[in-house]
Design a protein around this motif. Structure first.
Motif, mmCIF file in Angstrom:
data_model
loop_
_atom_site.group_PDB
_atom_site.id
_atom_site.type_symbol
_atom_site.label_atom_id
_atom_site.label_comp_id
_atom_site.label_asym_id
_atom_site.label_seq_id
_atom_site.Cartn_x
_atom_site.Cartn_y
_atom_site.Cartn_z
ATOM 1 N N UNK A 145 -21.579 2.192 1.035
ATOM 2 C CA UNK A 145 -21.209 2.626 -0.318
ATOM 3 C C UNK A 145 -21.003 4.128 -0.399
ATOM 4 N N UNK A 146 -19.909 4.525 -1.112
ATOM 5 C CA UNK A 146 -19.493 5.906 -1.365
ATOM 6 C C UNK A 146 -18.841 6.564 -0.148
ATOM 7 N N UNK A 147 -18.678 5.825 0.947
ATOM 8 C CA UNK A 147 -17.892 6.323 2.064
ATOM 9 C C UNK A 147 -16.417 6.333 1.648
ATOM 10 N N UNK A 148 -15.680 7.373 2.018
ATOM 11 C CA UNK A 148 -14.274 7.494 1.624
ATOM 12 C C UNK A 148 -13.384 6.954 2.742
ATOM 13 N N UNK A 157 -17.221 21.083 -0.887
ATOM 14 C CA UNK A 157 -16.432 20.000 -0.294
ATOM 15 C C UNK A 157 -16.297 18.882 -1.318
ATOM 16 N N UNK A 158 -15.408 17.925 -1.043
ATOM 17 C CA UNK A 158 -15.169 16.817 -1.967
ATOM 18 C C UNK A 158 -15.390 15.457 -1.313
ATOM 19 N N UNK A 159 -16.203 15.401 -0.258
ATOM 20 C CA UNK A 159 -16.472 14.126 0.402
ATOM 21 C C UNK A 159 -17.943 14.057 0.776
ATOM 22 N N UNK A 160 -18.402 12.845 1.125
ATOM 23 C CA UNK A 160 -19.768 12.656 1.600
ATOM 24 C C UNK A 160 -19.719 11.897 2.913
ATOM 25 N N UNK A 161 -20.624 12.231 3.826
ATOM 26 C CA UNK A 161 -20.675 11.534 5.107
ATOM 27 C C UNK A 161 -22.104 11.509 5.613
ATOM 28 N N UNK A 162 -22.429 10.479 6.374
ATOM 29 C CA UNK A 162 -23.744 10.366 7.011
ATOM 30 C C UNK A 162 -23.638 10.436 8.527
ATOM 31 N N UNK A 163 -22.450 10.768 9.044
ATOM 32 C CA UNK A 163 -22.235 10.847 10.485
ATOM 33 C C UNK A 163 -21.836 12.277 10.852
ATOM 34 N N UNK A 222 0.808 -1.208 0.000
ATOM 35 C CA UNK A 222 0.000 0.000 0.000
ATOM 36 C C UNK A 222 0.834 1.246 0.000
ATOM 37 N N UNK A 223 1.946 1.258 -0.723
ATOM 38 C CA UNK A 223 2.896 2.350 -0.621
ATOM 39 C C UNK A 223 2.372 3.654 -1.154
ATOM 40 N N UNK A 224 1.257 3.603 -1.888
ATOM 41 C CA UNK A 224 0.776 4.825 -2.506
ATOM 42 C C UNK A 224 -0.013 5.695 -1.542
ATOM 43 N N UNK A 225 -0.556 5.164 -0.456
ATOM 44 C CA UNK A 225 -1.424 5.950 0.410
ATOM 45 C C UNK A 225 -2.676 6.353 -0.350
ATOM 46 N N UNK A 226 -3.254 7.506 -0.037
ATOM 47 C CA UNK A 226 -4.405 8.017 -0.762
ATOM 48 C C UNK A 226 -5.704 7.598 -0.111
ATOM 49 N N UNK A 227 -6.767 7.417 -0.945
ATOM 50 C CA UNK A 227 -8.085 7.100 -0.415
ATOM 51 C C UNK A 227 -8.797 6.124 -1.346
ATOM 52 N N UNK A 228 -9.873 5.521 -0.846
ATOM 53 C CA UNK A 228 -10.657 4.549 -1.598
ATOM 54 C C UNK A 228 -12.122 4.799 -1.294
ATOM 55 N N UNK A 229 -12.974 4.772 -2.315
ATOM 56 C CA UNK A 229 -14.407 4.966 -2.128
ATOM 57 C C UNK A 229 -15.093 3.614 -2.037
ATOM 58 N N UNK A 230 -15.799 3.383 -0.944
ATOM 59 C CA UNK A 230 -16.437 2.092 -0.679
ATOM 60 C C UNK A 230 -17.482 1.783 -1.752
ATOM 61 N N UNK A 231 -17.468 0.534 -2.232
ATOM 62 C CA UNK A 231 -18.436 0.033 -3.205
ATOM 63 C C UNK A 231 -19.419 -0.900 -2.498
ATOM 64 N N UNK A 232 -20.615 -1.109 -3.104
ATOM 65 C CA UNK A 232 -21.571 -2.037 -2.491
ATOM 66 C C UNK A 232 -20.940 -3.404 -2.255
ATOM 67 N N UNK A 233 -21.134 -3.936 -1.053
ATOM 68 C CA UNK A 233 -20.605 -5.254 -0.708
ATOM 69 C C UNK A 233 -19.227 -5.243 -0.095
ATOM 70 N N UNK A 234 -18.579 -4.084 -0.064
ATOM 71 C CA UNK A 234 -17.233 -4.021 0.505
ATOM 72 C C UNK A 234 -17.241 -4.266 2.010
ATOM 73 N N UNK A 235 -16.151 -4.806 2.509
ATOM 74 C CA UNK A 235 -15.870 -4.866 3.941
ATOM 75 C C UNK A 235 -14.494 -4.257 4.158
#
Length: 581
Positions: free
Chosen positions: A301-304, A498-504, A258-271
């Motif tokens: 889904x779509x959580x960063x 902003x460039x993110x989404x959150x439900x919390x 995981x040397x790149x770091x960064x972020x990932x957007x959750x897809x349906x079914x992800x854990x």
């Protein structure tokens, strides 16, 4: 509408001699939830279990008969065979057929009586074929009324398909996509849309099978539904459609470690464990890099998700894993950023003097790995430490004492500041040459006005409708009585703030502060600012401010059934405000 919610991964199911099966009730089950999970209607489940005298009361250990096909195989399309597809045309020219309506009726199941949401045990109440708008406990309905409600409810889903599909399709494909949209929401299947709009009809059909998860588990009811939708959709381009585009080569897998770091957007079914494995990082490191996630077993889904960097250091804008003997100031120096910038990028660190081996630190952008100090940020927050003075903080951050005092009107006595107190530091180079601003009179810059004007477009809209309409980038699975953060971040996203989404709510506050938003008092809150209220349990936008008399706009629990609707409000419960940098 069928709710996609978390369920247990273990289901106690036994085959019967006929085409039915039995299920052993687990703690927390409801009859409507079991019906939903196995893809049968509540009415059919009740009819198959006459021994249950009160459908609202079932107990762990009870055995429930699951009638007919319960998700164990692929059901046939409505009517036993696939209906004629008709001619191809643009999605904008289609409306759902009666066959499509009947198919969705079969998925949703008919309920003559209103029943509670399986997740909440209460609102939103559902009746007929998944209708939730304005439903009250004890309400009843006929099948004819239920079908009319369903046709009305399908309006937004049809509009979403017409808007999102840019290649020719036929009637069957339109019906299948409307069913999928009604279940997942207007923005719930980006991978399928990408393939379809690229001309890959066969690839789009295969993608139906990806959307069968809830809470990280495969739901048998959704497996059955997706199979029937896929069969109706078909694998071929309709007559007159362009030839399928060649399938692009898959993107290379991320480098080990995981040397790149960064972020990932959750897809349906992800854990979270699955993401960690695919990204080549440990689950422990991924959890440590995401302190904003309150429950690591529930991601959406779509959580960063922040991806930690590999090894011991991180590239510019990446992450760093704390080692024994590290200090925050030492990490800042080694990565060429200021201590203040590093603290601002890590609001989860409550005490900058205490960091621990294994803890993941976010490195703000602009780091080169050299020891040269980075320029001070335009503005940031600083947490007072033992021995600090306001003049000393001003000197270390390159601003005048007068500018620092003016940026912190909440400090009544500049000679008395307390350990743990948060000080807003204005941009480096600020001086005391001009007088501070007076109270805001309900006006703001262009960006704040854009946010408020956008929010006002949805006044009076129910969250249950708005979250599925596709008009805002809201997440459709969020309960309709818990949509305040879903609405606020969707408005800010669409307005470009902003460039993110959150439900919390807590995550909204921490992410905004990490991006440079800072606290102001009520007198200085501007339209478009964010208000955290109800002791941290609710969030709204500032609509106007007349000399400290703040009016808010947001998704509030103002419906009789406890669900939310967009409307005006006022601050309460320890309200505080965040304004953009």
């Amino acid at each position: 509408m069928t709710a996609v919610s978390a369920v247990r991964s273990t289901q106690t199911l036994a085959a019967s001699g006929d085409n039915s099966a039995t299920y052993t009730v687990q703690h927390g089950d409801s009859l409507s939830g079991i019906a939903q999970r196995f893809g049968v209607s509540l009415a059919a489940l009740e009819a198959a279990n006459p021994q249950i005298s009160n459908p609202d009361r079932i107990y762990p250990g009870d055995r429930v008969t699951i009638p007919g096909d319960h998700g164990g195989g692929t059901p046939a399309p409505v009517g036993g065979s696939t209906p004629p597809a008709g001619n191809a045309g643009p999605a904008s020219g289609f409306s759902i057929s009666q066959n499509g309506v009947k198919m969705i009726e079969g998925f949703e199941g008919y309920s003559e009586k209103a029943y509670p949401d399986p997740g909440t045990g209460g609102a939103p109440w559902t009746i007929g074929y998944g209708h939730t708008g304005g439903v009250q406990p004890g309400q009843t309905i006929t099948r004819a009324q239920a079908e009319e409600y369903l046709k009305q409810d399908l309006g937004w889903a049809q509009d979403a398909v017409r808007k999102n599909v840019h290649v020719p399709i036929n009637q069957n494909q339109f019906d299948a996509l409307v069913s999928l949209t009604y279940n997942l929401g207007a923005n719930g299947y980006p991978g399928l849309l990408s393939k379809l709009n690229g001309g890959d009809y066969a690839g789009a059909q295969q993608m139906f099978g990806q959307y069968v998860h809830g809470g990280g588990h495969v739901l048998p009811g959704l497996v059955s539904r997706r199979a029937q939708e896929a069969a109706l959709f078909g694998s071929s381009a309709p007559a007159g459609a362009p030839a399928p585009a060649p399938t692009p080569a898959p993107a290379p897998a991320p480098a080990p470690g995981g040397a790149h770091g960064g972020s990932y957007t959750v897809q349906p079914g992800d854990t979270l464990s699955g993401i960690a494995q695919r990204q080549g990082v440990s689950l422990q490191a991924l959890e440590a890099a995401n302190p904003q996630i309150g429950n690591f077993n529930h991601i959406y889904p779509r959580q960063v998700i922040h991806l930690p960097g590999g090894g011991g250091s991180a590239p510019a804008g990446g992450s760093y894993t704390v080692r024994s003997g590290d200090s925050l100031s030492g990490i800042a120096t080694s990565h060429g950023v200021s201590l203040a910038a590093l603290e601002a990028a890590n609001p989860q660190i409550s005490n900058p003097n205490r960091i621990y081996p294994g803890q993941v630190i976010h490195i703000p952008g602009g780091s080169s790995g050299s020891a040269a100090p980075a320029p001070k940020p335009a503005s940031h927050d600083y947490t007072v430490r033992s021995g600090d003075t306001l003049s000393g903080i001003a000197a270390r951050n390159g601003v005048s004492l007068a500018a620092l005092e003016r940026a912190n009107p909440q400090i009544s006595n500049p000679n008395r500041i307390s350990v743990g107190q948060v000080i807003h530091v204005p941009g480096a180079g600020s001086t005391g040459g001009s007088t501070g601003p007076g109270p805001v009179q309900g006006s703001s810059g262009a960006s704040g006005s854009k946010v408020v004007d956008l929010a006002k477009q949805f006044l009076g809209r129910n969250a249950s409708d708005l979250k599925r309409s596709g008009q805002l980038p809201m997440e459709s699975w969020v309960p309709s009585d818990l949509c305040c953060a879903n609405f606020v971040t969707a408005v800010l996203q669409k307005a470009g703030a902003i460039n993110f989404h959150s439900n919390q709510v807590s995550e909204v506050a921490s992410k905004l502060q990490a991006q440079g938003w800072h606290k102001v008092d009520a007198a200085h809150a501007k339209p478009g600012d964010v208000c955290i209220l109800n002791n941290g349990g609710h969030v709204e936008l500032v609509a106007s401010n007349n000399g400290g008399n703040v009016q808010l706009i947001g998704s509030n629990n103002s419906n009789a059934d406890g669900t939310q609707k967009v409307g005006y409000g006022h601050p309460y419960g320890g309200a505080w405000y965040l304004t953009p940098p």
